[in-house]
Design a protein around this motif. Sequence first.
Motif, short mmCIF file in Angstrom:
data_model
loop_
_atom_site.label_atom_id
_atom_site.label_comp_id
_atom_site.label_asym_id
_atom_site.label_seq_id
_atom_site.Cartn_x
_atom_site.Cartn_y
_atom_site.Cartn_z
N THR A 221 26.94 45.54 34.72
CA THR A 221 26.31 46.84 34.44
C THR A 221 26.29 47.72 35.17
OG1 THR A 221 24.44 45.68 35.45
CG2 THR A 221 24.69 45.45 33.51
N ASP A 222 27.20 47.96 36.60
CA ASP A 222 27.62 49.55 37.46
C ASP A 222 28.51 49.13 37.40
OD1 ASP A 222 28.49 46.95 38.83
OD2 ASP A 222 27.87 46.75 41.05
N LEU A 223 29.65 49.00 36.30
CA LEU A 223 30.42 49.42 35.92
C LEU A 223 32.36 48.69 36.62
CD1 LEU A 223 29.91 53.06 33.57
CD2 LEU A 223 29.85 50.69 32.77
N HIS A 224 31.93 48.17 36.50
CA HIS A 224 33.17 47.40 37.29
C HIS A 224 33.58 46.12 36.14
CE1 HIS A 224 33.22 49.22 41.09
NE2 HIS A 224 31.99 49.31 41.35
N VAL A 225 34.92 45.87 36.85
CA VAL A 225 35.73 44.78 36.13
C VAL A 225 35.59 43.34 37.10
CG1 VAL A 225 37.66 44.26 35.11
CG2 VAL A 225 36.62 46.71 34.68
N ILE A 226 35.52 42.09 36.63
CA ILE A 226 35.30 41.49 37.50
C ILE A 226 36.28 40.04 36.49
CG2 ILE A 226 33.99 41.53 39.46
CD1 ILE A 226 32.03 39.82 37.43
N ALA A 227 37.11 38.89 37.51
CA ALA A 227 37.62 38.24 36.38
C ALA A 227 36.81 36.93 35.79
CB ALA A 227 38.97 37.59 36.93
N ASN A 228 36.61 36.37 34.55
CA ASN A 228 35.96 35.36 34.04
C ASN A 228 36.80 34.09 34.20
OD1 ASN A 228 33.45 34.19 33.25
ND2 ASN A 228 34.52 34.94 31.46
N ASP A 229 37.36 34.19 33.17
CA ASP A 229 38.18 33.14 32.42
C ASP A 229 39.68 32.77 33.07
OD1 ASP A 229 39.58 30.99 30.86
OD2 ASP A 229 38.78 32.08 29.18
N LEU A 230 39.16 31.71 34.24
CA LEU A 230 40.78 31.94 35.58
C LEU A 230 40.72 29.66 35.04
CD1 LEU A 230 38.10 32.37 38.61
CD2 LEU A 230 40.15 34.00 37.18
N ASP A 231 41.31 29.80 33.73
CA ASP A 231 41.32 28.53 33.08
C ASP A 231 43.27 28.42 32.92
OD1 ASP A 231 38.53 27.58 32.38
OD2 ASP A 231 38.94 28.04 30.51
N ALA A 232 43.50 29.45 32.51
CA ALA A 232 45.38 29.28 33.21
C ALA A 232 46.38 30.02 34.13
CB ALA A 232 46.24 29.51 31.74
N LEU A 233 45.96 30.01 35.22
CA LEU A 233 46.11 30.70 36.72
C LEU A 233 47.60 29.41 36.95
CD1 LEU A 233 43.38 31.67 37.74
CD2 LEU A 233 44.81 32.94 35.91
N PRO A 234 48.85 29.28 36.68
CA PRO A 234 49.62 28.28 36.99
C PRO A 234 50.12 29.19 38.69
CG PRO A 234 50.79 29.77 35.61
CD PRO A 234 49.48 29.74 35.69
N LEU A 235 50.06 28.54 39.52
CA LEU A 235 51.30 28.81 40.91
C LEU A 235 52.85 28.94 40.84
CD1 LEU A 235 50.46 28.89 44.06
CD2 LEU A 235 51.09 26.48 43.54
N VAL A 236 52.96 29.96 41.52
CA VAL A 236 54.26 30.09 41.62
C VAL A 236 54.67 30.25 43.13
CG1 VAL A 236 55.83 32.98 41.89
CG2 VAL A 236 54.06 32.75 40.48
N CYS A 246 53.94 30.05 30.51
CA CYS A 246 52.99 30.28 30.07
C CYS A 246 52.16 29.25 28.93
CB CYS A 246 52.07 32.01 29.85
SG CYS A 246 52.49 32.44 31.34
N GLY A 247 51.77 28.00 28.72
CA GLY A 247 52.16 27.48 27.54
C GLY A 247 53.19 26.66 27.21
N VAL A 248 53.45 25.55 26.59
CA VAL A 248 54.89 24.93 26.05
C VAL A 248 55.18 25.78 24.78
CG1 VAL A 248 53.63 22.67 27.17
CG2 VAL A 248 53.31 23.35 24.98
N ARG A 249 54.58 27.25 23.85
CA ARG A 249 54.85 27.10 22.96
C ARG A 249 55.50 28.72 22.58
NH1 ARG A 249 49.55 26.72 19.67
NH2 ARG A 249 48.49 26.49 21.45
N GLN A 250 56.08 28.34 21.87
CA GLN A 250 56.96 29.85 21.58
C GLN A 250 56.68 31.20 21.68
OE1 GLN A 250 60.08 30.26 18.90
NE2 GLN A 250 60.45 32.05 19.32
N LEU A 251 56.35 32.30 22.83
CA LEU A 251 55.84 33.39 22.27
C LEU A 251 56.55 34.89 21.33
CD1 LEU A 251 54.17 33.52 26.11
CD2 LEU A 251 53.08 32.38 23.99
N GLN A 252 55.78 35.27 20.69
CA GLN A 252 56.07 36.66 20.36
C GLN A 252 55.10 38.03 20.52
OE1 GLN A 252 55.84 33.97 16.83
NE2 GLN A 252 58.54 34.44 16.81
N GLY A 253 56.08 39.06 20.36
CA GLY A 253 55.47 40.12 20.94
C GLY A 253 56.18 41.18 21.77
N ASP A 254 55.64 42.56 21.74
CA ASP A 254 55.81 42.92 22.33
C ASP A 254 55.18 43.16 23.76
OD1 ASP A 254 57.90 44.42 20.92
OD2 ASP A 254 56.52 46.36 19.98
#
Length: 357
Positions: A221-236, A246-254
């Motif tokens: 409500t004070d107009l900031h962005v915070i991360a919420n869903d951290l269910d897919a954060l693999p480690l480099v 990012c997952g085991v399936r084929q990704l598509q699109g720009d």
Amino acid sequence: MPRATVGNHSPPLLLRVMLALVSLVAALLSVTTFFRMELLHHLPWTKGPVDNSSDSCSYGHFRLGGMKDCLSWLSCKVIQNEVTVVKLIGRGAVKQVFLAHWQGHKVAFSQLAVSKFSNDFFHGLEMLKGLQSVYVVKLLGYCEEDRTILTEYHPFGSLVNVNSVLEREGHRVFNTWENRFRLAIDYVMFLQFLHNSPLGPRVMCDSNDLRKTLSQYLLTTDLHVIANDLDALPLVNRSAGVLVKCGVRQLQGDFVAPEQLWPFGNDLPFSDDLMPPYDERTDVWKIPDVTDFLLGQVEGSDVVRLHLFQLHQDCKRTVPQQRPSALMVLQSYKAVYTSLTQESELSDSYSSASHDM
Ligand SMILES: Nc1ncnc2c1ncn2[C@@H]1O[C@H](COP(=O)(O)OP(=O)(O)O)[C@@H](O)[C@H]1O
Ligand SMILES: [Mg+2]
């Protein structure tokens, strides 16, 4: 009556007044510039979404607005006995999220919705615990056996709602390029944190299209962005040569980075085993699209776009290593923000000075 004429060496009165005003404006600007530079690193948005240094608690504890002391994360017993679910407010692939009440506070109660995603759910919980900071939603408690998580409630919901929130009657005064650009700065600030996190460099994988990406962040409500869903954060783990997928399936699109696409054409069917891994620069590829959405269509947002043009071109380089890091993007964003706000101050000062004359 003495009059200023050609040959008279003292300038006309109007000219002298104008010169004095210009010097005054210049002096004022120098002073404000000095204070701006001094204050830049103390402003809430330059540190992160919320300057909560005064209300931060030690690991495993939290405090909500109005609470005097920090409390330990709530246990199963407390969650089962003291939390009352009110209504469903969101759902994604993994969780159902409800508005709930706990001791007079509105809270968000998330529950695993699809049992086959329990690994993602527990990964998300570990990330929430380990990445608690100004960049991430506040964890209030969890119950592993019930697969539930309690977090701070944010009534504006996810970043998907930015336009509808800022265009609401009564909020329009906040619908400025400055506020919108600050949201983009918050977003890049989180990525910078994630790529250099206390849990190692991590990639925001749950981001295969714009809407999906936006839905993982909350608008406060004070107009900031915070991360919420951290269910897919693999480690480099670059030193061990371990990259991510990012997952085991084929990704598509720009929207996804080119290295996330199947590189072997249609002749060879997709196979996860053959798919090459990649690193956190996939997040950098996506920054221009998210920022473009956040800037919206308000007065001044196209000027910001123009200033970010080359940087965004660089984020879209095909070779990941040629893209800037999130930290470099962040530094450029802050520099553009500072110079544009100074420019608009300068033109405001000139227009009010000439209006006063
Ligand atoms: N703390 C919160 N406050 C307000 N809305 C929330 C909160 N947490 C989640 N939501 C809403 O629920 C949606 C789904 O939550 P999310 O954690 O992304 O679930 P999933 O893991 O299933 O994708 C979010 O996009 C947002 O709209
Ligand atoms: Mg989600």
